[in-house]
Design an enzyme around this catalytic site. Structure first.
Site, PDB file in Angstrom:
ATOM      1  N   ARG A 166       0.857  -1.199   0.000  1.00 38.99           N
ATOM      2  CA  ARG A 166       0.000   0.000   0.000  1.00 38.99           C
ATOM      3  C   ARG A 166       0.886   1.239   0.000  1.00 38.99           C
ATOM      4  O   ARG A 166       0.595   2.235  -0.643  1.00 38.99           O
ATOM      5  CB  ARG A 166      -0.958  -0.005   1.205  1.00 38.99           C
ATOM      6  CG  ARG A 166      -1.796   1.252   1.297  1.00 38.99           C
ATOM      7  CD  ARG A 166      -3.052   1.167   2.166  1.00 38.99           C
ATOM      8  NE  ARG A 166      -2.973   0.242   3.279  1.00 38.99           N
ATOM      9  CZ  ARG A 166      -2.269   0.440   4.406  1.00 38.99           C
ATOM     10  NH1 ARG A 166      -1.563   1.539   4.555  1.00 38.99           N
ATOM     11  NH2 ARG A 166      -2.258  -0.464   5.361  1.00 38.99           N
ATOM     12  N   TYR A 170     -16.503  15.979 -16.573  1.00 37.60           N
ATOM     13  CA  TYR A 170     -16.886  14.566 -16.531  1.00 37.60           C
ATOM     14  C   TYR A 170     -17.956  14.367 -15.445  1.00 37.60           C
ATOM     15  O   TYR A 170     -17.799  14.865 -14.313  1.00 37.60           O
ATOM     16  CB  TYR A 170     -15.624  13.752 -16.217  1.00 37.60           C
ATOM     17  CG  TYR A 170     -15.865  12.281 -16.042  1.00 37.60           C
ATOM     18  CD1 TYR A 170     -16.200  11.489 -17.127  1.00 37.60           C
ATOM     19  CD2 TYR A 170     -15.746  11.686 -14.794  1.00 37.60           C
ATOM     20  CE1 TYR A 170     -16.421  10.127 -16.968  1.00 37.60           C
ATOM     21  CE2 TYR A 170     -15.957  10.329 -14.619  1.00 37.60           C
ATOM     22  CZ  TYR A 170     -16.303   9.558 -15.720  1.00 37.60           C
ATOM     23  OH  TYR A 170     -16.528   8.230 -15.547  1.00 37.60           O
ATOM     24  N   ASP A 227      -7.762  18.376 -15.540  1.00 34.99           N
ATOM     25  CA  ASP A 227      -8.005  16.988 -15.928  1.00 34.99           C
ATOM     26  C   ASP A 227      -7.564  16.855 -17.389  1.00 34.99           C
ATOM     27  O   ASP A 227      -8.202  17.385 -18.297  1.00 34.99           O
ATOM     28  CB  ASP A 227      -9.494  16.664 -15.758  1.00 34.99           C
ATOM     29  CG  ASP A 227      -9.821  15.211 -16.087  1.00 34.99           C
ATOM     30  OD1 ASP A 227      -9.048  14.578 -16.849  1.00 34.99           O
ATOM     31  OD2 ASP A 227     -10.855  14.707 -15.603  1.00 34.99           O
ATOM     32  N   LYS A 266      -8.079   5.675 -19.872  1.00 32.84           N
ATOM     33  CA  LYS A 266      -8.413   6.119 -21.220  1.00 32.84           C
ATOM     34  C   LYS A 266      -7.184   6.046 -22.133  1.00 32.84           C
ATOM     35  O   LYS A 266      -6.687   4.973 -22.377  1.00 32.84           O
ATOM     36  CB  LYS A 266      -9.038   7.514 -21.159  1.00 32.84           C
ATOM     37  CG  LYS A 266     -10.091   7.680 -20.036  1.00 32.84           C
ATOM     38  CD  LYS A 266     -11.325   6.821 -20.223  1.00 32.84           C
ATOM     39  CE  LYS A 266     -12.250   6.753 -19.005  1.00 32.84           C
ATOM     40  NZ  LYS A 266     -12.622   8.019 -18.410  1.00 32.84           N
TER      41      LYS A 266
HETATM   42  C1  LIG Z   1     -13.185   8.482 -17.173  1.00 33.86           C
HETATM   43  C2  LIG Z   1     -12.864   9.846 -16.729  1.00 33.86           C
HETATM   44  C3  LIG Z   1     -12.629  10.126 -15.368  1.00 33.86           C
HETATM   45  C4  LIG Z   1     -12.785   9.093 -14.284  1.00 33.86           C
HETATM   46  O1  LIG Z   1     -11.842   8.098 -14.375  1.00 33.86           O
HETATM   47  P1  LIG Z   1     -12.082   6.568 -13.915  1.00 33.86           P
HETATM   48  O2  LIG Z   1     -10.808   5.908 -14.283  1.00 33.86           O
HETATM   49  O3  LIG Z   1     -13.279   6.058 -14.667  1.00 33.86           O
HETATM   50  O4  LIG Z   1     -12.343   6.604 -12.440  1.00 33.86           O
HETATM   51  C5  LIG Z   1     -12.273  11.425 -15.029  1.00 33.86           C
HETATM   52  N1  LIG Z   1     -12.169  12.400 -15.964  1.00 33.86           N
HETATM   53  C6  LIG Z   1     -12.407  12.168 -17.262  1.00 33.86           C
HETATM   54  C7  LIG Z   1     -12.269  13.285 -18.245  1.00 33.86           C
HETATM   55  C8  LIG Z   1     -12.769  10.895 -17.697  1.00 33.86           C
HETATM   56  O5  LIG Z   1     -13.012  10.681 -18.993  1.00 33.86           O
END
Ligand SMILES: *Cc1c(COP(=O)(O)O)cnc(C)c1O
Length: 384
Positions: A51, A104, A177, A202
């Site tokens: 962890r 998001y 982000d 992603k």
């Molecule tokens: C998918 C996504 C998230 C969240 O991420 P997870 O891996 O699904 O928890 C946050 N910001 C954006 C722009 C996303 O496309």
């Protein structure tokens, strides 16, 4: 003196050397929860319990920092786990956060419903309107400006350096982000942002086979705080997940090139089709953020959205008629996906200011053959 390496080299090598005991070119998956100590408290290589740290995760964290040109990288079990950690590192009950009105959906849900329940207030604002952002900041109370560019699903572009300057005037931490652009196309820290957040699920992972999240932070004290929360609460990435993400990142640049060229071709092909009112893609010259995207990004990305003239029925019919574009949430993988935001990715923001119109379809354009992708969207549309 060695020249600083370029991005494509960093993506393949940063944080990684061959394994000293076997010569294995690829750092192994250290699938272990704990580590034998030399003597009490005398650790081998600094690892005590997974962890707190794991060598496979260290590879990914070093790589993430290098990709974004940042000092500290932290990797998490999901994008939202990363977001939750940085929010808790920066906010206390009574604080206020300003976020874009098309962030998001899961980010809004986390801030509004989870942190909201602990007394954190939020305002949603049009991030591409600097005057509106300034009006939304409550001096002394606002602690975070949460920026997502390009945004989801309407691909709005916000000016990172202008927002960083504005936020800093009010002592606000500016978080970007960077999931949609990926570090192959955009480096928010270089424009003055304080923290970069990723859903590595992603484009960074890139193959729709692993969940993950990341924080990249320059400030030592903030990185220490976020690192403490990562250790104390435990939302860490597992060794196999970290390894898969490192493997995905090696091809990030070549994948992004193809994502961009395929998305541009589809956007140009669909513009002017009688079934479609608007194609939202920053690579189109008439997109309101086109010039800013050209300055801020090294490519326009693989995401685009379509507004259907025939409303929800036409949008739904399209989403259920494509074959190569599979109907699924998520984005950024090598395979193309189609999404109906109002009932899929953005269902959680229905009834809020973040609601997405029901005639919108979002495409995550993959790296398949461009002509095959165009054939697929064409057969799913009414005849011209
Ligand atoms: C998918 C996504 C998230 C969240 O991420 P997870 O891996 O699904 O928890 C946050 N910001 C954006 C722009 C996303 O496309």
């Amino acid at each position: 003196m060695a020249r600083t390496q370029n991005f494509d080299t960093i993506a393949i090598h940063a944080g990684q050397g061959f394994d000293p005991t076997t010569g294995a070119v690829i750092p192994p998956i250290y699938q272990t929860s704990t580590y034998v100590q030399e003597s009490i408290g005398n650790l081998r290589g600094g690892y005590e319990y997974s962890r707190g740290g794991n060598p496979t995760r260290t590879v990914l964290e070093t790589l993430l920092a290098a990709l974004e040109g940042g000092k500290h990288g932290l990797s998490f079990a999901s994008g939202l786990a990363a977001e939750d950690t940085i929010l808790r590192a920066l906010l206390a009950p009574g604080d206020h956060i300003v976020l874009g009105n098309d962030v998001y959906g899961g980010t809004h849900r986390l801030i509004n419903r989870v942190h909201g329940a602990w007394g954190v207030q939020n305002s949603t604002v049009e991030m591409s309107d600097l005057a509106a952002v300034e009006r939304a900041i409550i001096p002394g109370k606002t602690k975070i400006l949460w920026v997502e560019t390009p945004s989801n699903p309407l691909m709005k572009i916000s000016d990172i350096s202008a927002l960083a300057e504005l936020g800093h005037r009010f002592g606000v931490t500016v978080i970007v982000d960077n999931t949609f652009a990926s570090p192959a196309l955009q480096h928010p820290l270089a424009f003055g942002a304080d923290v970069v957040v990723h859903s590595t699920t992603k484009y960074l992972g890139g193959h729709s086979d692993v969940l993950g999240g990341a924080l990249i932070i320059n400030d030592d004290e903030l990185a220490e705080k976020a690192g403490f929360l990562q250790f104390a609460a435990g939302p860490v990435s597992a060794p196999l997940d970290a390894w898969l993400t490192v493997r995905g990142i090696k091809t990030l640049s070549v994948r992004m090139d193809r994502h961009c060229s395929n998305a541009q071709a589809i956007a140009e092909h669909l513009q002017g089709h009688r079934a479609i009112d608007t194609v939202y893609y920053p690579g189109l010259p008439d997109h309101p953020g086109h010039d800013l995207a050209k300055r801020q990004m090294r490519g326009f990305g693989g995401m685009l959205s379509l507004a259907f003239a025939g409303g929800a029925p036409a949008a739904r019919a399209f989403a259920e008629s494509t074959h190569l574009f599979q109907l699924a949430e998520s984005l950024g993988g090598v395979e193309s996906l189609v999404n109906y935001p109002s009932e899929m990715t953005h269902a959680s923001v229905r009834g809020t200011e973040l609601e997405v119109p029901d005639n919108i379809i979002r495409l995550s354009v993959g790296i398949e053959d461009m002509a095959d992708l165009i054939d697929d969207v064409e057969q799913a549309l009414p005849a011209r």
